[in-house]
Design a protein around this motif. Structure first.
Motif, PDB file in Angstrom:
ATOM      1  N   LEU A 139       0.833  -1.202   0.000  1.00 19.59           N
ATOM      2  CA  LEU A 139       0.000   0.000   0.000  1.00 19.59           C
ATOM      3  C   LEU A 139       0.873   1.260   0.000  1.00 19.59           C
ATOM      4  CD1 LEU A 139      -2.673   1.567   0.249  1.00 19.59           C
ATOM      5  CD2 LEU A 139      -2.558   1.172   2.723  1.00 19.59           C
ATOM      6  N   TYR A 140       1.903   1.277   0.840  1.00 17.42           N
ATOM      7  CA  TYR A 140       2.775   2.450   0.902  1.00 17.42           C
ATOM      8  C   TYR A 140       3.427   2.726  -0.452  1.00 17.42           C
ATOM      9  CZ  TYR A 140       2.349   1.532   5.961  1.00 17.42           C
ATOM     10  OH  TYR A 140       1.865   1.299   7.221  1.00 17.42           O
ATOM     11  N   LYS A 141       3.923   1.679  -1.093  1.00 18.70           N
ATOM     12  CA  LYS A 141       4.546   1.835  -2.403  1.00 18.70           C
ATOM     13  C   LYS A 141       3.527   2.311  -3.446  1.00 18.70           C
ATOM     14  CE  LYS A 141       7.729  -0.957  -3.936  1.00 18.70           C
ATOM     15  NZ  LYS A 141       8.825  -0.035  -4.172  1.00 18.70           N
ATOM     16  N   LYS A 142       2.325   1.791  -3.366  1.00 19.79           N
ATOM     17  CA  LYS A 142       1.264   2.146  -4.319  1.00 19.79           C
ATOM     18  C   LYS A 142       0.957   3.649  -4.278  1.00 19.79           C
ATOM     19  CE  LYS A 142      -3.632   1.166  -5.123  1.00 19.79           C
ATOM     20  NZ  LYS A 142      -4.782   0.436  -4.607  1.00 19.79           N
ATOM     21  N   VAL A 143       1.039   4.257  -3.093  1.00 20.22           N
ATOM     22  CA  VAL A 143       0.734   5.690  -2.976  1.00 20.22           C
ATOM     23  C   VAL A 143       1.973   6.572  -3.086  1.00 20.22           C
ATOM     24  CG1 VAL A 143      -1.375   5.279  -1.667  1.00 20.22           C
ATOM     25  CG2 VAL A 143       0.758   5.715  -0.437  1.00 20.22           C
ATOM     26  N   GLY A 144       3.123   5.964  -3.405  1.00 25.46           N
ATOM     27  CA  GLY A 144       4.299   6.772  -3.714  1.00 25.46           C
ATOM     28  C   GLY A 144       5.420   6.809  -2.699  1.00 25.46           C
ATOM     29  N   PHE A 145       5.352   5.994  -1.656  1.00 29.56           N
ATOM     30  CA  PHE A 145       6.464   5.918  -0.714  1.00 29.56           C
ATOM     31  C   PHE A 145       7.600   5.123  -1.345  1.00 29.56           C
ATOM     32  CE2 PHE A 145       3.236   7.102   2.322  1.00 29.56           C
ATOM     33  CZ  PHE A 145       3.925   7.793   3.307  1.00 29.56           C
ATOM     34  N   ASP A 146       8.825   5.541  -1.075  1.00 28.39           N
ATOM     35  CA  ASP A 146      10.024   4.822  -1.516  1.00 28.39           C
ATOM     36  C   ASP A 146      10.827   4.417  -0.285  1.00 28.39           C
ATOM     37  OD1 ASP A 146       9.764   5.084  -4.400  1.00 28.39           O
ATOM     38  OD2 ASP A 146      10.174   7.214  -4.092  1.00 28.39           O
ATOM     39  N   TYR A 147      11.536   3.293  -0.408  1.00 23.44           N
ATOM     40  CA  TYR A 147      12.410   2.851   0.676  1.00 23.44           C
ATOM     41  C   TYR A 147      13.603   3.787   0.792  1.00 23.44           C
ATOM     42  CZ  TYR A 147       9.732  -1.480   0.570  1.00 23.44           C
ATOM     43  OH  TYR A 147       8.708  -2.393   0.626  1.00 23.44           O
ATOM     44  N   ILE A 148      14.025   4.049   2.019  1.00 20.18           N
ATOM     45  CA  ILE A 148      15.256   4.802   2.266  1.00 20.18           C
ATOM     46  C   ILE A 148      16.156   3.932   3.130  1.00 20.18           C
ATOM     47  CG2 ILE A 148      14.209   7.077   1.927  1.00 20.18           C
ATOM     48  CD1 ILE A 148      13.986   7.351   4.977  1.00 20.18           C
ATOM     49  N   CYS A 149      17.451   4.266   3.162  1.00 18.02           N
ATOM     50  CA  CYS A 149      18.419   3.347   3.775  1.00 18.02           C
ATOM     51  C   CYS A 149      18.701   3.585   5.250  1.00 18.02           C
ATOM     52  CB  CYS A 149      19.717   3.368   2.973  1.00 18.02           C
ATOM     53  SG  CYS A 149      20.466   4.988   2.879  1.00 18.02           S
ATOM     54  N   SER A 150      18.115   4.619   5.839  1.00 18.49           N
ATOM     55  CA  SER A 150      18.352   4.850   7.262  1.00 18.49           C
ATOM     56  C   SER A 150      17.162   5.585   7.865  1.00 18.49           C
ATOM     57  CB  SER A 150      19.636   5.646   7.477  1.00 18.49           C
ATOM     58  OG  SER A 150      19.543   6.901   6.842  1.00 18.49           O
ATOM     59  N   PRO A 151      17.003   5.485   9.185  1.00 17.09           N
ATOM     60  CA  PRO A 151      15.867   6.142   9.832  1.00 17.09           C
ATOM     61  C   PRO A 151      16.033   7.658   9.852  1.00 17.09           C
ATOM     62  CG  PRO A 151      17.275   5.140  11.479  1.00 17.09           C
ATOM     63  CD  PRO A 151      17.828   4.742  10.138  1.00 17.09           C
ATOM     64  N   MET A 152      14.927   8.336  10.006  1.00 15.97           N
ATOM     65  CA  MET A 152      14.908   9.793  10.133  1.00 15.97           C
ATOM     66  C   MET A 152      14.286  10.161  11.469  1.00 15.97           C
ATOM     67  SD  MET A 152      13.554  10.815   6.299  1.00 15.97           S
ATOM     68  CE  MET A 152      13.606  12.579   6.638  1.00 15.97           C
ATOM     69  N   GLY A 153      14.599  11.363  11.934  1.00 15.42           N
ATOM     70  CA  GLY A 153      13.996  11.864  13.156  1.00 15.42           C
ATOM     71  C   GLY A 153      14.367  11.051  14.371  1.00 15.42           C
ATOM     72  N   ASN A 154      13.500  11.129  15.378  1.00 17.63           N
ATOM     73  CA  ASN A 154      13.733  10.418  16.631  1.00 17.63           C
ATOM     74  C   ASN A 154      12.407   9.834  17.115  1.00 17.63           C
ATOM     75  OD1 ASN A 154      14.812   9.445  18.998  1.00 17.63           O
ATOM     76  ND2 ASN A 154      14.650  11.395  20.064  1.00 17.63           N
ATOM     77  N   THR A 155      11.999   8.736  16.508  1.00 13.98           N
ATOM     78  CA  THR A 155      10.718   8.133  16.867  1.00 13.98           C
ATOM     79  C   THR A 155      10.810   7.248  18.103  1.00 13.98           C
ATOM     80  OG1 THR A 155      11.063   6.152  15.528  1.00 13.98           O
ATOM     81  CG2 THR A 155      10.070   8.067  14.417  1.00 13.98           C
ATOM     82  N   GLY A 156      12.014   6.767  18.401  1.00 14.07           N
ATOM     83  CA  GLY A 156      12.189   5.821  19.492  1.00 14.07           C
ATOM     84  C   GLY A 156      11.852   4.395  19.100  1.00 14.07           C
ATOM     85  N   HIS A 157      11.493   4.201  17.836  1.00  9.40           N
ATOM     86  CA  HIS A 157      11.086   2.874  17.363  1.00  9.40           C
ATOM     87  C   HIS A 157      12.266   2.130  16.744  1.00  9.40           C
ATOM     88  CE1 HIS A 157       6.782   4.685  16.988  1.00  9.40           C
ATOM     89  NE2 HIS A 157       7.151   4.488  18.240  1.00  9.40           N
ATOM     90  N   VAL A 158      13.215   1.795  17.570  1.00 10.43           N
ATOM     91  CA  VAL A 158      14.454   1.168  17.100  1.00 10.43           C
ATOM     92  C   VAL A 158      14.246  -0.260  16.603  1.00 10.43           C
ATOM     93  CG1 VAL A 158      15.931   2.635  18.535  1.00 10.43           C
ATOM     94  CG2 VAL A 158      15.059   0.481  19.457  1.00 10.43           C
ATOM     95  N   SER A 159      13.090  -0.844  16.895  1.00  8.07           N
ATOM     96  CA  SER A 159      12.820  -2.208  16.427  1.00  8.07           C
ATOM     97  C   SER A 159      12.110  -2.240  15.070  1.00  8.07           C
ATOM     98  CB  SER A 159      11.974  -2.963  17.462  1.00  8.07           C
ATOM     99  OG  SER A 159      12.728  -3.163  18.636  1.00  8.07           O
ATOM    100  N   CYS A 160      11.896  -1.082  14.472  1.00  8.82           N
ATOM    101  CA  CYS A 160      11.262  -1.003  13.139  1.00  8.82           C
ATOM    102  C   CYS A 160      12.360  -0.738  12.105  1.00  8.82           C
ATOM    103  CB  CYS A 160      10.236   0.121  13.094  1.00  8.82           C
ATOM    104  SG  CYS A 160       8.805  -0.134  14.139  1.00  8.82           S
ATOM    105  N   PRO A 161      12.792  -1.763  11.376  1.00  6.64           N
ATOM    106  CA  PRO A 161      13.951  -1.620  10.488  1.00  6.64           C
ATOM    107  C   PRO A 161      13.640  -1.273   9.028  1.00  6.64           C
ATOM    108  CG  PRO A 161      13.438  -3.924  10.721  1.00  6.64           C
ATOM    109  CD  PRO A 161      12.418  -3.166  11.533  1.00  6.64           C
ATOM    110  N   VAL A 162      12.387  -0.953   8.708  1.00  4.08           N
ATOM    111  CA  VAL A 162      12.044  -0.574   7.337  1.00  4.08           C
ATOM    112  C   VAL A 162      11.585   0.874   7.373  1.00  4.08           C
ATOM    113  CG1 VAL A 162      10.524  -1.030   5.367  1.00  4.08           C
ATOM    114  CG2 VAL A 162      11.379  -2.925   6.743  1.00  4.08           C
ATOM    115  N   TRP A 163      12.235   1.705   6.561  1.00  2.00           N
ATOM    116  CA  TRP A 163      11.959   3.144   6.551  1.00  2.00           C
ATOM    117  C   TRP A 163      11.563   3.548   5.132  1.00  2.00           C
ATOM    118  CZ3 TRP A 163      17.043   1.391   7.704  1.00  2.00           C
ATOM    119  CH2 TRP A 163      17.216   1.065   9.050  1.00  2.00           C
ATOM    120  N   MET A 164      10.549   4.420   5.050  1.00  9.35           N
ATOM    121  CA  MET A 164      10.059   4.863   3.749  1.00  9.35           C
ATOM    122  C   MET A 164       9.760   6.365   3.797  1.00  9.35           C
ATOM    123  SD  MET A 164       7.555   1.627   2.812  1.00  9.35           S
ATOM    124  CE  MET A 164       7.592   1.801   1.031  1.00  9.35           C
TER     125      MET A 164
END
Length: 161
Positions: A132-157
């Motif tokens: 769904l994310y890809k369908k609406v135009g999200f692309d994968y990126i190679c590192s996290p952004m910001g400071n969400t505190g969600h260190v267990s989420c390894p996929v960033w878009m």
């Protein structure tokens, strides 16, 4: 399923939304540490999203909350970047196009707030969500952004709005 609506969260929804998110984490065996599950405000979603440039939508079906998703500024990033947050649906709400409508509503809100980019984090095994994310135009990126505190989420878009 009939009679479902997407609307802004209300204070009375706090317990149902927190329960929904926890139920999806349990169902999918998502790590509870370093993810949205551990966010201090999980039981106070109305209050958390009742802030400037923030919104959380719920999907209601016959008085029951069956899904939700929100937008808010991405912490410790440029003020032009927002984050898609806490997009979760109970099994009965999946595969019906509700996620696409929710995504449209969230991205429109982000545009209306003046954001230029939207960031998200997800889990590698959440293939339908990533589709769904890809369908609406999200692309994968190679590192996290910001400071969400969600260190267990390894996929960033990221998506340009």
């Amino acid at each position: 399923m009939k009679n479902w609506i997407i609307r802004k969260i209300e204070k009375k929804d706090n317990q149902a939304v927190a329960g929904l998110i926890r139920a999806v984490f349990d169902e999918l065996n998502i790590p509870k540490v370093g993810t949205a599950y551990a966010d201090a405000y999980l039981d106070l979603m109305f209050e958390e999203y009742n802030k400037p440039k923030s919104v959380y939508f719920v999907v209601e079906n016959n008085g029951r909350i069956i899904g939700g998703a929100g937008m808010a500024p991405l912490e410790n990033e440029a003020e032009t970047i927002c984050e898609l947050q806490k997009m979760y649906f109970l099994p009965e709400a999946r595969g019906l196009g509700i996620g696409s409508q929710m995504m449209e509503k969230c991205l429109q809100a982000a545009t209306d707030f003046g954001f230029e980019k939207c960031y998200l984090e997800t889990m590698p095994f959440m293939h339908d969500a990533q589709k769904l994310y890809k369908k609406v135009g999200f692309d994968y990126i190679c590192s996290p952004m910001g400071n969400t505190g969600h260190v267990s989420c390894p996929v960033w878009m990221l998506k340009e709005l």
